[in-house]
Design an enzyme around this catalytic site. Structure first.
Site: not given
Ligand code: NAD
Ligand code: LMR
Length: 329
Positions: A159, A187
């Site tokens: 962010d 967030h």
């Molecule tokens: P994705 O679906 O591509 O990958 C997530 C992975 O996590 C999958 O491979 C799944 O099998 C695995 N998984 C699910 N449950 C699990 C568990 N209990 N233990 C271990 N692995 C597990 O998702 P992504 O795009 O990599 O995003 C992951 C997370 O990050 C999401 O919750 C997304 O919203 C979040 N995210 C946060 C931010 C932030 O700024 N904080 C930014 C982007 C994404």
């Molecule tokens: C983001 O900010 O891109 C991540 O937290 C993914 C989302 O759900 O927005």
């Protein structure tokens, strides 16, 4: 050669994991002389894809990568971990708020917190990326009470970077000219990107962007909604920028923050700015370079900022109430 640093990553076969892993294994995050032992954690259905990721990591022949353990067993995955990056969880789909994921993802962080407490190294640091990251971090921390609360972080650096980029574009300057950009709160779509205390070339933002209505309106909204805009465009949530922000968060926690700047990360409140102690809330922070961060005090939020911040803190308290059954006393 130094002893290998143990870095555990959950959700290692996911999108963010795919961008994150080579950068950690190549030495970009922990240093060019720091060997790494990777512990890659997935749920059973993700294990086959994880094997492919491991094959690719092996095919990179990274000089600093000492070992790779791919596992769905949390006790193996967090064994001796120095840095745990909790990415694994379900991302939201179009039309959802991040907190709508609490019912699906919250429970994951109970077992992970407990396993980190059982297995991690004494100096463990934890960064939660999986959404809703503030409250997931609160759940994990609350289930690992012997680990000091100053070791737990949730990611709002993405962010911060989004806000810097938006201000730089509007002002016609480079991203690097924008400093002191704090994200306050959650967030989520209530986060407050603090344009009043941010600086452009060391001067108030208003000198470069006099349109207060844009700053209070479109600017804030664009940062709050950027994740949703990416999901709408890609059909998938942000991954490359999220991995980059996770890397910058760790790098910032491990380096001394220059006295004149600050960065955003969510961490356990110590009561600063009236935020309930222990709530995982984003503040302007500085690090001494030891993997910790302290909240910058005496930042004047102003009347507008105080209202915005309070809205986000109120949402964090609501999220906390929603997961009360996952928080041991
Ligand atoms: P994705 O679906 O591509 O990958 C997530 C992975 O996590 C999958 O491979 C799944 O099998 C695995 N998984 C699910 N449950 C699990 C568990 N209990 N233990 C271990 N692995 C597990 O998702 P992504 O795009 O990599 O995003 C992951 C997370 O990050 C999401 O919750 C997304 O919203 C979040 N995210 C946060 C931010 C932030 O700024 N904080 C930014 C982007 C994404
Ligand atoms: C983001 O900010 O891109 C991540 O937290 C993914 C989302 O759900 O927005």
């Amino acid at each position: 050669m130094k002893k290998a640093l143990v870095v555990s990553i959950t959700g290692a076969a996911g999108q963010i994991g795919y961008s994150l892993l080579p950068r950690i294994a190549s030495g970009q995050v922990f240093g060019a002389d720091q060997p790494i032992a990777l512990r890659l954690i997935e749920i059973e259905p993700g294990m086959k894809a994880l094997q492919g990721v491991v094959m690719e990591l092996n095919d990179c022949a990274f000089p600093l990568l000492d070992s790779i353990e791919a596992t769905s067993d949390l006790d193996v995955g967090f064994d001796g971990t120095n840095w745990a990056l909790l990415v694994g969880s379900v991302p939201r789909k179009a039309g959802m708020e991040r907190k709508d994921l609490l019912g699906i993802n919250g429970q994951i962080f109970v077992g992970q917190g407990q396993a980190i407490e059982r297995n991690a190294a004494d100096d463990v640091r934890v960064l939660v990326v999986g959404n809703p990251c503030n409250t997931n971090c609160l759940i994990a921390m609350s289930n690992a009470q012997s680990i000091p609360s100053d070791r737990w972080f949730a990611m709002t650096r993405l962010d911060e970077n989004r806000a810097k980029s938006a201000l730089a574009e509007k002002a016609g300057v480079h991203n690097r000219d924008v400093t002191n950009l704090a994200i306050w709160g959650n967030h989520s779509s209530t986060l407050y990107p603090d344009f009043e205390n941010a600086l452009i070339k060391g001067e108030p933002v208003s000198k470069f962007i006099p349109e207060r209505a844009w700053l209070e309106g479109d600017f804030i909204k664009s940062v709050q909604q950027r994740g949703a805009a990416i999901i709408a465009a890609r059909g998938l949530s942000s991954a490359k920028s999220a991995a980059h922000a996770a890397i910058e968060t760790v790098q910032t926690l491990r380096a001394v923050t220059p006295a004149e700047d600050w960065h955003s990360v969510a961490l356990a409140s110590d009561g600063s700015y009236g935020v309930e102690k222990g709530l995982i809330c984003s503040f302007p922070t500085r690090s001494k370079g030891d993997g910790s961060a302290s909240i910058v005090q005496s930042v004047d939020l102003g009347d507008f900022g105080k209202v915005k911040f309070q809205q986000s803190v109120t949402e964090l308290l609501e999220e906390k109430a929603m997961v009360a059954d996952l928080l041991p006393e």
